[in-house]
Design a protein around this motif. Structure first.
Motif, PDB file in Angstrom:
ATOM      1  N   LEU A 146       0.830  -1.202   0.000  1.00  0.00           N
ATOM      2  CA  LEU A 146       0.000   0.000   0.000  1.00  0.00           C
ATOM      3  C   LEU A 146       0.869   1.260   0.000  1.00  0.00           C
ATOM      4  CD1 LEU A 146      -2.758   1.394   0.188  1.00  0.00           C
ATOM      5  CD2 LEU A 146      -2.576   1.185   2.680  1.00  0.00           C
ATOM      6  N   VAL A 147       1.874   1.315   0.884  1.00  0.00           N
ATOM      7  CA  VAL A 147       2.763   2.480   0.935  1.00  0.00           C
ATOM      8  C   VAL A 147       3.513   2.632  -0.383  1.00  0.00           C
ATOM      9  CG1 VAL A 147       4.813   3.462   2.057  1.00  0.00           C
ATOM     10  CG2 VAL A 147       2.986   2.481   3.443  1.00  0.00           C
ATOM     11  N   ALA A 148       4.009   1.522  -0.930  1.00  0.00           N
ATOM     12  CA  ALA A 148       4.730   1.585  -2.211  1.00  0.00           C
ATOM     13  C   ALA A 148       3.811   2.083  -3.326  1.00  0.00           C
ATOM     14  CB  ALA A 148       5.315   0.225  -2.559  1.00  0.00           C
ATOM     15  N   ALA A 149       2.569   1.597  -3.371  1.00  0.00           N
ATOM     16  CA  ALA A 149       1.636   2.022  -4.417  1.00  0.00           C
ATOM     17  C   ALA A 149       1.321   3.513  -4.301  1.00  0.00           C
ATOM     18  CB  ALA A 149       0.350   1.203  -4.341  1.00  0.00           C
ATOM     19  N   LEU A 150       1.052   3.979  -3.078  1.00  0.00           N
ATOM     20  CA  LEU A 150       0.781   5.404  -2.885  1.00  0.00           C
ATOM     21  C   LEU A 150       1.984   6.256  -3.283  1.00  0.00           C
ATOM     22  CD1 LEU A 150      -1.147   5.334   0.515  1.00  0.00           C
ATOM     23  CD2 LEU A 150      -2.068   5.978  -1.722  1.00  0.00           C
ATOM     24  N   THR A 151       3.175   5.809  -2.875  1.00  0.00           N
ATOM     25  CA  THR A 151       4.389   6.561  -3.181  1.00  0.00           C
ATOM     26  C   THR A 151       4.631   6.602  -4.684  1.00  0.00           C
ATOM     27  OG1 THR A 151       5.295   5.945  -1.028  1.00  0.00           O
ATOM     28  CG2 THR A 151       6.846   6.766  -2.657  1.00  0.00           C
ATOM     29  N   LYS A 152       4.404   5.479  -5.355  1.00  0.00           N
ATOM     30  CA  LYS A 152       4.571   5.452  -6.815  1.00  0.00           C
ATOM     31  C   LYS A 152       3.571   6.369  -7.514  1.00  0.00           C
ATOM     32  CE  LYS A 152       6.770   0.963  -7.199  1.00  0.00           C
ATOM     33  NZ  LYS A 152       6.647  -0.439  -7.610  1.00  0.00           N
ATOM     34  N   LEU A 153       2.417   6.586  -6.860  1.00  0.00           N
ATOM     35  CA  LEU A 153       1.418   7.511  -7.409  1.00  0.00           C
ATOM     36  C   LEU A 153       1.754   8.964  -7.090  1.00  0.00           C
ATOM     37  CD1 LEU A 153      -1.871   5.564  -6.636  1.00  0.00           C
ATOM     38  CD2 LEU A 153      -0.867   6.007  -8.886  1.00  0.00           C
ATOM     39  N   GLY A 154       2.778   9.174  -6.273  1.00  0.00           N
ATOM     40  CA  GLY A 154       3.191  10.534  -5.939  1.00  0.00           C
ATOM     41  C   GLY A 154       2.753  10.998  -4.568  1.00  0.00           C
ATOM     42  N   SER A 207       7.781   8.966   2.993  1.00  0.00           N
ATOM     43  CA  SER A 207       8.087   7.678   2.364  1.00  0.00           C
ATOM     44  C   SER A 207       8.602   7.868   0.944  1.00  0.00           C
ATOM     45  CB  SER A 207       6.848   6.773   2.347  1.00  0.00           C
ATOM     46  OG  SER A 207       5.839   7.330   1.527  1.00  0.00           O
ATOM     47  N   ARG A 208       9.434   6.940   0.555  1.00  0.00           N
ATOM     48  CA  ARG A 208       9.963   6.856  -0.803  1.00  0.00           C
ATOM     49  C   ARG A 208       9.986   5.383  -1.178  1.00  0.00           C
ATOM     50  NH1 ARG A 208       9.789  11.569   0.294  1.00  0.00           N
ATOM     51  NH2 ARG A 208      11.207  13.231  -0.283  1.00  0.00           N
ATOM     52  N   LEU A 248      15.682   6.973  -5.456  1.00  0.00           N
ATOM     53  CA  LEU A 248      14.497   7.167  -4.630  1.00  0.00           C
ATOM     54  C   LEU A 248      13.383   7.657  -5.530  1.00  0.00           C
ATOM     55  CD1 LEU A 248      16.079   8.915  -1.520  1.00  0.00           C
ATOM     56  CD2 LEU A 248      15.173   6.585  -1.649  1.00  0.00           C
ATOM     57  N   ARG A 249      12.204   7.075  -5.364  1.00  0.00           N
ATOM     58  CA  ARG A 249      11.079   7.403  -6.238  1.00  0.00           C
ATOM     59  C   ARG A 249       9.908   7.921  -5.410  1.00  0.00           C
ATOM     60  NH1 ARG A 249       9.391   5.933 -11.231  1.00  0.00           N
ATOM     61  NH2 ARG A 249      11.065   4.433 -11.501  1.00  0.00           N
ATOM     62  N   VAL A 250       9.301   8.999  -5.921  1.00  0.00           N
ATOM     63  CA  VAL A 250       7.992   9.475  -5.483  1.00  0.00           C
ATOM     64  C   VAL A 250       7.269   9.838  -6.767  1.00  0.00           C
ATOM     65  CG1 VAL A 250       6.668  11.222  -4.249  1.00  0.00           C
ATOM     66  CG2 VAL A 250       8.797  10.407  -3.276  1.00  0.00           C
ATOM     67  N   GLY A 251       6.197   9.131  -7.038  1.00  0.00           N
ATOM     68  CA  GLY A 251       5.487   9.362  -8.295  1.00  0.00           C
ATOM     69  C   GLY A 251       6.405   9.088  -9.471  1.00  0.00           C
ATOM     70  N   ARG A 252       6.439  10.018 -10.420  1.00  0.00           N
ATOM     71  CA  ARG A 252       7.321   9.858 -11.584  1.00  0.00           C
ATOM     72  C   ARG A 252       8.725  10.392 -11.317  1.00  0.00           C
ATOM     73  NH1 ARG A 252       3.968  11.771 -16.797  1.00  0.00           N
ATOM     74  NH2 ARG A 252       1.942  11.578 -15.830  1.00  0.00           N
ATOM     75  N   ARG A 253       8.866  11.093 -10.204  1.00  0.00           N
ATOM     76  CA  ARG A 253      10.172  11.686  -9.873  1.00  0.00           C
ATOM     77  C   ARG A 253      11.126  10.613  -9.374  1.00  0.00           C
ATOM     78  NH1 ARG A 253      11.537  14.599  -4.881  1.00  0.00           N
ATOM     79  NH2 ARG A 253      13.679  15.195  -5.212  1.00  0.00           N
ATOM     80  N   LEU A 254      12.231  10.479 -10.045  1.00  0.00           N
ATOM     81  CA  LEU A 254      13.244   9.487  -9.714  1.00  0.00           C
ATOM     82  C   LEU A 254      14.545  10.218  -9.419  1.00  0.00           C
ATOM     83  CD1 LEU A 254      13.440   6.389  -9.622  1.00  0.00           C
ATOM     84  CD2 LEU A 254      14.269   6.463 -11.957  1.00  0.00           C
ATOM     85  N   GLU A 255      15.043  10.057  -8.205  1.00  0.00           N
ATOM     86  CA  GLU A 255      16.253  10.759  -7.780  1.00  0.00           C
ATOM     87  C   GLU A 255      17.402   9.774  -7.578  1.00  0.00           C
ATOM     88  OE1 GLU A 255      18.077  13.089  -3.936  1.00  0.00           O
ATOM     89  OE2 GLU A 255      15.950  12.608  -3.940  1.00  0.00           O
ATOM     90  N   PRO A 256      18.411   9.810  -8.446  1.00  0.00           N
ATOM     91  CA  PRO A 256      19.592   8.980  -8.218  1.00  0.00           C
ATOM     92  C   PRO A 256      20.380   9.534  -7.027  1.00  0.00           C
ATOM     93  CG  PRO A 256      19.607   9.934 -10.437  1.00  0.00           C
ATOM     94  CD  PRO A 256      18.496  10.572  -9.684  1.00  0.00           C
ATOM     95  N   PHE A 257      21.035   8.653  -6.274  1.00  0.00           N
ATOM     96  CA  PHE A 257      21.830   9.091  -5.140  1.00  0.00           C
ATOM     97  C   PHE A 257      23.024   8.172  -4.930  1.00  0.00           C
ATOM     98  CE2 PHE A 257      18.942   5.998  -3.244  1.00  0.00           C
ATOM     99  CZ  PHE A 257      19.781   5.264  -2.413  1.00  0.00           C
ATOM    100  N   THR A 258      23.987   8.687  -4.196  1.00  0.00           N
ATOM    101  CA  THR A 258      25.088   7.871  -3.700  1.00  0.00           C
ATOM    102  C   THR A 258      24.908   7.755  -2.195  1.00  0.00           C
ATOM    103  OG1 THR A 258      26.525   9.793  -3.490  1.00  0.00           O
ATOM    104  CG2 THR A 258      26.700   8.534  -5.527  1.00  0.00           C
TER     105      THR A 258
END
Length: 154
Positions: free
Chosen positions: A23-31, A37-38, A87-97
């Motif tokens: 549920l948390v992953a689905a909501l986060t993927k929806l933005g 959460s991420r 890290l993903r929230v919605g369509r935003r994808l942030e690469p990190f080290t």
């Protein structure tokens, strides 16, 4: 079978694995970020395939951290091996080290801040040690809970 701090892992239960995390992953993927959460995406250390799991991203004293309340999970092992992820929230994808925080004295205030924010969700994994515990208690359990400082751009 007993575990050492380096092998400590609290297996998620059926509800967490099959309902809550999904549920948390689905909501986060929806933005919709639930309390920060991420969806963490890290390449598998053997397969090289992207693996994903919901995480809580902590902003603390001008830095950002990922903390593993369940211990030395697969995502922790994969992140140690690769040193980077997304890290993903919605369509935003942030690469990190990522840089692992190894010093218990440095980890204790990070763990305290994490517990202040998410104790209701993850407090059970900290052996009764809460956000108001003495620093010595936080340091004592710190080896069981990996912490990574993350920086944007992989």
């Amino acid at each position: 079978m007993s575990t050492t701090p380096e092998t400590h892992f609290a297996q998620p239960g059926w509800f967490t694995r099959n309902v809550f995390n999904r549920l948390v992953a689905a909501l986060t993927k929806l933005g919709v970020s639930v309390l920060g959460s991420r969806v963490l995406e890290v390449r598998g250390r053997s397969s090289g395939q992207w693996r994903s799991t919901p995480v809580n991203l902590l902003a603390f004293e001008g830095q950002r951290y990922l903390l593993a309340p369940r211990g030395h999970t697969q995502w922790v092992r994969n992140l140690r091996a690769s040193g980077e992820g997304r890290l993903r929230v919605g369509r935003r994808l942030e690469p990190f080290t990522a840089t692992e925080v190894l010093d218990e004295a440095e980890k204790a205030p990070i763990m305290r801040a994490y517990l202040k924010r998410w104790a209701m969700e993850v407090g059970v994994f900290f052996e009764g040690v809460g956000a108001d515990a003495p620093e010595s208690e936080l340091r004592a359990i710190a080896p069981k809970h990996p912490v990574f400082r993350i920086s944007s751009g992989a």
